[in-house]
Design a protein around this motif. Structure first.
Motif, PDB file in Angstrom:
ATOM      1  N   GLU A  83       0.854  -1.186   0.000  1.00 23.66           N
ATOM      2  CA  GLU A  83       0.000   0.000   0.000  1.00 23.66           C
ATOM      3  C   GLU A  83       0.896   1.246   0.000  1.00 23.66           C
ATOM      4  N   GLY A  84       0.542   2.226  -0.832  1.00 25.45           N
ATOM      5  CA  GLY A  84       1.356   3.436  -0.918  1.00 25.45           C
ATOM      6  C   GLY A  84       2.517   3.321  -1.876  1.00 25.45           C
ATOM      7  N   ARG A  85       2.603   2.178  -2.593  1.00 26.02           N
ATOM      8  CA  ARG A  85       3.561   1.932  -3.679  1.00 26.02           C
ATOM      9  C   ARG A  85       4.999   1.725  -3.223  1.00 26.02           C
ATOM     10  N   ARG A  86       5.528   2.611  -2.357  1.00 29.20           N
ATOM     11  CA  ARG A  86       6.874   2.460  -1.771  1.00 29.20           C
ATOM     12  C   ARG A  86       7.974   2.297  -2.822  1.00 29.20           C
ATOM     13  N   ILE A  87       7.873   3.056  -3.874  1.00 29.34           N
ATOM     14  CA  ILE A  87       8.964   3.082  -4.852  1.00 29.34           C
ATOM     15  C   ILE A  87      10.180   3.786  -4.244  1.00 29.34           C
ATOM     16  N   PHE A  88      11.322   3.648  -4.895  1.00 30.83           N
ATOM     17  CA  PHE A  88      12.520   4.379  -4.481  1.00 30.83           C
ATOM     18  C   PHE A  88      12.473   5.750  -5.157  1.00 30.83           C
ATOM     19  N   ALA A  89      11.982   6.743  -4.411  1.00 33.60           N
ATOM     20  CA  ALA A  89      11.589   8.028  -4.996  1.00 33.60           C
ATOM     21  C   ALA A  89      12.750   8.801  -5.608  1.00 33.60           C
ATOM     22  N   GLU A  90      13.975   8.614  -5.098  1.00 31.61           N
ATOM     23  CA  GLU A  90      15.109   9.401  -5.579  1.00 31.61           C
ATOM     24  C   GLU A  90      15.904   8.681  -6.668  1.00 31.61           C
ATOM     25  N   MET A  91      15.427   7.501  -7.043  1.00 27.95           N
ATOM     26  CA  MET A  91      16.062   6.752  -8.123  1.00 27.95           C
ATOM     27  C   MET A  91      15.229   6.880  -9.391  1.00 27.95           C
ATOM     28  N   THR A  92      15.830   6.584 -10.531  1.00 29.51           N
ATOM     29  CA  THR A  92      15.094   6.657 -11.793  1.00 29.51           C
ATOM     30  C   THR A  92      14.164   5.448 -11.934  1.00 29.51           C
ATOM     31  N   VAL A  93      13.288   5.550 -12.930  1.00 33.59           N
ATOM     32  CA  VAL A  93      12.415   4.421 -13.268  1.00 33.59           C
ATOM     33  C   VAL A  93      13.258   3.184 -13.567  1.00 33.59           C
ATOM     34  N   SER A 136       3.476  10.646 -11.724  1.00 32.19           N
ATOM     35  CA  SER A 136       2.120  10.751 -11.186  1.00 32.19           C
ATOM     36  C   SER A 136       1.802   9.523 -10.336  1.00 32.19           C
ATOM     37  N   GLY A 137       0.709   9.595  -9.582  1.00 28.96           N
ATOM     38  CA  GLY A 137       0.320   8.456  -8.738  1.00 28.96           C
ATOM     39  C   GLY A 137       0.094   7.190  -9.536  1.00 28.96           C
ATOM     40  N   GLY A 138      -0.567   7.316 -10.682  1.00 27.17           N
ATOM     41  CA  GLY A 138      -0.805   6.135 -11.517  1.00 27.17           C
ATOM     42  C   GLY A 138       0.478   5.555 -12.073  1.00 27.17           C
ATOM     43  N   GLU A 139       1.390   6.432 -12.475  1.00 27.31           N
ATOM     44  CA  GLU A 139       2.675   5.967 -13.003  1.00 27.31           C
ATOM     45  C   GLU A 139       3.501   5.298 -11.915  1.00 27.31           C
ATOM     46  N   MET A 163      -5.744   2.887  -4.919  1.00 26.41           N
ATOM     47  CA  MET A 163      -5.922   3.940  -3.923  1.00 26.41           C
ATOM     48  C   MET A 163      -5.430   5.294  -4.426  1.00 26.41           C
ATOM     49  N   GLY A 164      -6.295   6.298  -4.346  1.00 26.43           N
ATOM     50  CA  GLY A 164      -5.924   7.667  -4.673  1.00 26.43           C
ATOM     51  C   GLY A 164      -5.829   7.975  -6.148  1.00 26.43           C
ATOM     52  N   LEU A 165      -6.250   7.038  -7.008  1.00 21.01           N
ATOM     53  CA  LEU A 165      -6.128   7.260  -8.445  1.00 21.01           C
ATOM     54  C   LEU A 165      -7.445   7.741  -9.054  1.00 21.01           C
TER      55      LEU A 165
END
Length: 234
Positions: A83-93, A136-139, A163-165
């Motif tokens: 939940e909340g995706r938890r991607i590595f925000a400071e890293m690239t895709v 974006s949230g969806g991405e 959630m939130g999309l």
């Protein structure tokens, strides 16, 4: 494939999950629906080893998960999109997707799998060098799913992917879940959008304050008056 037997989970003195049984068969989409606080996220976190059960057993392809540390669970073929995706925000895709493959030894196949991710999520290819936190949230949800798929999971645990999309993005995410399943990955889906979840799932379990209140064929639960009243606005 996944079997949960007499599962009990406590947060201190709070009895969050109360003796539940359920299973997920290979190839299925199974959804857990219920209100906030019903225990859905707790169940996924216990399957992936982030929480330990106070009683009961979780087995995956015959192996007892209770004794396996969380960091080893992905090596068995289970991926968790939290939940909340938890991607590595400071890293690239691209770097996020590479992180999804950290447990793998088949280096020659990793790039091939990344190309498959880009076929399913073409927007990620367009943003391959973009810092993930600026998506974006969806991405970001697409990236979290893509990162999980880079582990080559047999079973993917999805926690509130919509959630939130915005509604159009919700449709897109659910189409992608179906595509992932059609490609051979079994799905255990936790979702507050019960209508969408029941339309996509084979089977469903309805949770209420740590108990399984109802279970069965997802299409049958869609027309169940109790489910309609509580979760579908009927």
């Amino acid at each position: 494939m996944l079997k949960v037997k007499d599962l009990n989970v406590h947060y201190g003195k709070i009895h969050a999950i109360k003796g539940i049984d359920f299973e997920v068969n290979e190839g299925e989409i199974v959804t857990l629906i219920g209100a906030n606080g019903a225990g859905k996220t707790t169940i996924l976190q216990t399957i992936s080893g982030l929480l330990k059960p106070s009683e009961g057993m979780i087995s995956f392809e015959g192996e007892n998960l209770n004794k396996i540390p969380a960091h080893q669970i992905p090596t068995l073929g289970i991926a968790h999109v939290p939940e909340g995706r938890r991607i590595f925000a400071e890293m690239t895709v691209y770097e996020n997707l590479q992180m999804g493959a950290y447990i793998r030894k088949d280096k020659d196949q990793i790039q091939e799998d990344m190309e498959k991710i880009f076929l399913n999520f073409p927007r990620l290819k367009e943003r391959i060098k973009q810092i993930a936190g600026t998506l974006s949230g969806g991405e970001q949800q697409m990236l979290a799913m893509g990162r999980a798929l880079m582990t080559r999971p047999k079973l993917i645990l999805l926690d509130e992917p919509s959630m939130g999309l915005a509604p159009l993005l919700v449709d897109e995410i659910f189409n992608m879940i179906q595509t992932v399943n059609d490609a051979g990955t079994t799905v255990l889906l936790v979702e507050q959008n019960a209508n969408k979840a029941l339309h996509i799932a084979n089977r469903a379990y309805v949770l209420e304050t740590g108990y399984i209140k109802l279970s069965g064929n997802a299409r049958e639960l869609l027309v169940n008056p109790e489910v309609q009243q509580a979760y579908l606005g009927g």
